[in-house]
Design a protein around this motif. Structure first.
Motif, PDB file in Angstrom:
ATOM      1  N   PRO A  23     -40.896  88.081 107.988  1.00  0.00           N
ATOM      2  CA  PRO A  23     -41.153  88.012 106.545  1.00  0.00           C
ATOM      3  C   PRO A  23     -42.065  86.855 106.165  1.00  0.00           C
ATOM      4  CG  PRO A  23     -38.872  87.427 107.030  1.00  0.00           C
ATOM      5  CD  PRO A  23     -39.473  87.942 108.298  1.00  0.00           C
ATOM      6  N   VAL A  24     -42.045  85.787 106.954  1.00  0.00           N
ATOM      7  CA  VAL A  24     -42.924  84.655 106.671  1.00  0.00           C
ATOM      8  C   VAL A  24     -44.384  85.071 106.870  1.00  0.00           C
ATOM      9  CG1 VAL A  24     -43.593  82.339 107.451  1.00  0.00           C
ATOM     10  CG2 VAL A  24     -41.178  82.902 107.154  1.00  0.00           C
ATOM     11  N   LEU A  25     -44.678  85.764 107.966  1.00  0.00           N
ATOM     12  CA  LEU A  25     -46.055  86.220 108.203  1.00  0.00           C
ATOM     13  C   LEU A  25     -46.474  87.298 107.208  1.00  0.00           C
ATOM     14  CD1 LEU A  25     -46.529  86.256 112.087  1.00  0.00           C
ATOM     15  CD2 LEU A  25     -47.499  84.686 110.408  1.00  0.00           C
ATOM     16  N   LEU A  26     -45.544  88.156 106.800  1.00  0.00           N
ATOM     17  CA  LEU A  26     -45.881  89.159 105.785  1.00  0.00           C
ATOM     18  C   LEU A  26     -46.229  88.488 104.452  1.00  0.00           C
ATOM     19  CD1 LEU A  26     -43.267  91.977 106.519  1.00  0.00           C
ATOM     20  CD2 LEU A  26     -45.761  92.104 106.773  1.00  0.00           C
ATOM     21  N   ARG A  27     -45.476  87.442 104.110  1.00  0.00           N
ATOM     22  CA  ARG A  27     -45.777  86.707 102.873  1.00  0.00           C
ATOM     23  C   ARG A  27     -47.155  86.058 102.965  1.00  0.00           C
ATOM     24  NH1 ARG A  27     -42.101  82.224  99.669  1.00  0.00           N
ATOM     25  NH2 ARG A  27     -43.733  81.638  98.207  1.00  0.00           N
ATOM     26  N   SER A  28     -47.465  85.496 104.119  1.00  0.00           N
ATOM     27  CA  SER A  28     -48.780  84.869 104.278  1.00  0.00           C
ATOM     28  C   SER A  28     -49.888  85.923 104.184  1.00  0.00           C
ATOM     29  CB  SER A  28     -48.864  84.111 105.599  1.00  0.00           C
ATOM     30  OG  SER A  28     -48.922  84.991 106.692  1.00  0.00           O
ATOM     31  N   ALA A  29     -49.651  87.103 104.748  1.00  0.00           N
ATOM     32  CA  ALA A  29     -50.652  88.172 104.692  1.00  0.00           C
ATOM     33  C   ALA A  29     -50.915  88.588 103.250  1.00  0.00           C
ATOM     34  CB  ALA A  29     -50.194  89.362 105.521  1.00  0.00           C
ATOM     35  N   ALA A 171     -53.126  80.919  96.216  1.00  0.00           N
ATOM     36  CA  ALA A 171     -52.655  81.894  97.206  1.00  0.00           C
ATOM     37  C   ALA A 171     -53.206  81.587  98.594  1.00  0.00           C
ATOM     38  CB  ALA A 171     -53.059  83.307  96.783  1.00  0.00           C
ATOM     39  N   ILE A 172     -54.469  81.199  98.670  1.00  0.00           N
ATOM     40  CA  ILE A 172     -55.062  80.878  99.968  1.00  0.00           C
ATOM     41  C   ILE A 172     -54.382  79.663 100.594  1.00  0.00           C
ATOM     42  CG2 ILE A 172     -57.163  80.024 101.097  1.00  0.00           C
ATOM     43  CD1 ILE A 172     -58.730  81.874  99.150  1.00  0.00           C
ATOM     44  N   ILE A 173     -54.156  78.636  99.785  1.00  0.00           N
ATOM     45  CA  ILE A 173     -53.498  77.436 100.308  1.00  0.00           C
ATOM     46  C   ILE A 173     -52.096  77.768 100.801  1.00  0.00           C
ATOM     47  CG2 ILE A 173     -52.621  75.137  99.727  1.00  0.00           C
ATOM     48  CD1 ILE A 173     -54.983  74.991  97.686  1.00  0.00           C
ATOM     49  N   SER A 174     -51.329  78.494  99.979  1.00  0.00           N
ATOM     50  CA  SER A 174     -49.969  78.844 100.410  1.00  0.00           C
ATOM     51  C   SER A 174     -49.997  79.841 101.564  1.00  0.00           C
ATOM     52  CB  SER A 174     -49.137  79.383  99.244  1.00  0.00           C
ATOM     53  OG  SER A 174     -49.636  80.613  98.795  1.00  0.00           O
ATOM     54  N   GLY A 175     -50.990  80.741 101.588  1.00  0.00           N
ATOM     55  CA  GLY A 175     -51.102  81.694 102.692  1.00  0.00           C
ATOM     56  C   GLY A 175     -51.337  81.002 104.020  1.00  0.00           C
ATOM     57  N   VAL A 176     -52.199  79.993 104.016  1.00  0.00           N
ATOM     58  CA  VAL A 176     -52.444  79.228 105.243  1.00  0.00           C
ATOM     59  C   VAL A 176     -51.174  78.497 105.664  1.00  0.00           C
ATOM     60  CG1 VAL A 176     -53.735  77.273 106.210  1.00  0.00           C
ATOM     61  CG2 VAL A 176     -54.929  79.020 104.871  1.00  0.00           C
ATOM     62  N   LEU A 177     -50.485  77.902 104.699  1.00  0.00           N
ATOM     63  CA  LEU A 177     -49.220  77.217 104.994  1.00  0.00           C
ATOM     64  C   LEU A 177     -48.222  78.172 105.640  1.00  0.00           C
ATOM     65  CD1 LEU A 177     -46.959  74.903 104.276  1.00  0.00           C
ATOM     66  CD2 LEU A 177     -46.505  76.438 102.366  1.00  0.00           C
ATOM     67  N   TRP A 178     -48.056  79.361 105.041  1.00  0.00           N
ATOM     68  CA  TRP A 178     -47.065  80.308 105.547  1.00  0.00           C
ATOM     69  C   TRP A 178     -47.473  80.923 106.873  1.00  0.00           C
ATOM     70  CZ3 TRP A 178     -42.391  79.779 104.179  1.00  0.00           C
ATOM     71  CH2 TRP A 178     -42.047  79.382 102.883  1.00  0.00           C
ATOM     72  N   VAL A 179     -48.783  81.119 107.114  1.00  0.00           N
ATOM     73  CA  VAL A 179     -49.184  81.682 108.404  1.00  0.00           C
ATOM     74  C   VAL A 179     -48.925  80.678 109.521  1.00  0.00           C
ATOM     75  CG1 VAL A 179     -51.659  81.057 108.542  1.00  0.00           C
ATOM     76  CG2 VAL A 179     -50.878  83.209 109.492  1.00  0.00           C
TER      77      VAL A 179
END
Length: 196
Positions: A23-29, A171-179
């Motif tokens: 779910p963490v990678l799905l959120r980042s995606a 979203a990009i900043i949080s996406g990088v964090l979550w990926v």
């Protein structure tokens, strides 16, 4: 997942599942796809902003809700309630933004959704700091959400492109964090599974 495969101490939030990375990678995606849309769509209409932003918030909210059990929390535990509330607020804001298309409504509803969810994630991260593998990520994600929420209303008069740019930047900043977090969790799960 069967009941016997849930750790006994999952209700207290001390035993995240080994598949927490999913779910963490799905959120980042979801965050990175939305961020890419905001970067490459140079002249979005208000409708595009509503659909893109709304679907992003809705997807993030649903994925956040689905990650609560994977994080090792019962929904009725304190951290489970905080994370569930964050997910529900994001999903609700996303649903509203999909239906209501206007610069002002996008700025207000998205800001409220991101801000309230950010406060809940920040609170959960601070409560679980040092006791949960995602605590620092919730803190960072909460701060990013609150920061994005604070900025959005200042860009209402600049139109859909500017509003999407602000939301997409967060979203990009949080996406990088979550990926990064998801890949680390995946690596740790594989390393742990390979041990005798």
């Amino acid at each position: 997942m069967t009941q016997s495969s849930i750790p006994a101490d999952a209700a207290q939030g001390t035993a995240p599942r080994t598949d927490l990375w999913k779910p963490v990678l799905l959120r980042s995606a979801a965050a990175l796809v939305f961020g890419a849309v905001t970067v490459f769509w140079t002249s979005p209409s208000v409708e595009v902003m509503g659909w893109a932003g709304g679907l992003y918030l809705l997807a993030t909210g649903v994925l956040s809700l689905r990650s609560v059990p994977a994080a090792g929390f019962a929904r009725n535990s304190a951290p489970g309630k905080l994370l569930s509330a964050a997910g529900a607020v994001l999903a609700g804001a996303g649903f509203a933004v999909v239906l209501l298309h206007s610069d002002l409504l996008f700025a207000v509803i998205a800001a409220l959704g991101l801000g309230v969810a950010g406060v809940f994630e920040l609170a959960c991260g601070l409560q679980r700091r040092g006791r949960h593998v995602l605590a620092r990520d919730w803190i960072a994600s909460g701060i990013i959400g609150i920061g994005t929420a604070i900025l959005l209303p200042f860009f209402v008069n600049l139109g859909a492109h500017a509003l999407l740019g602000v939301a997409g930047g967060g979203a990009i900043i949080s996406g990088v964090l979550w990926v990064l977090s998801g890949l680390t969790l995946r690596h740790d799960a594989r390393t742990g599974a390979g041990k005798p």
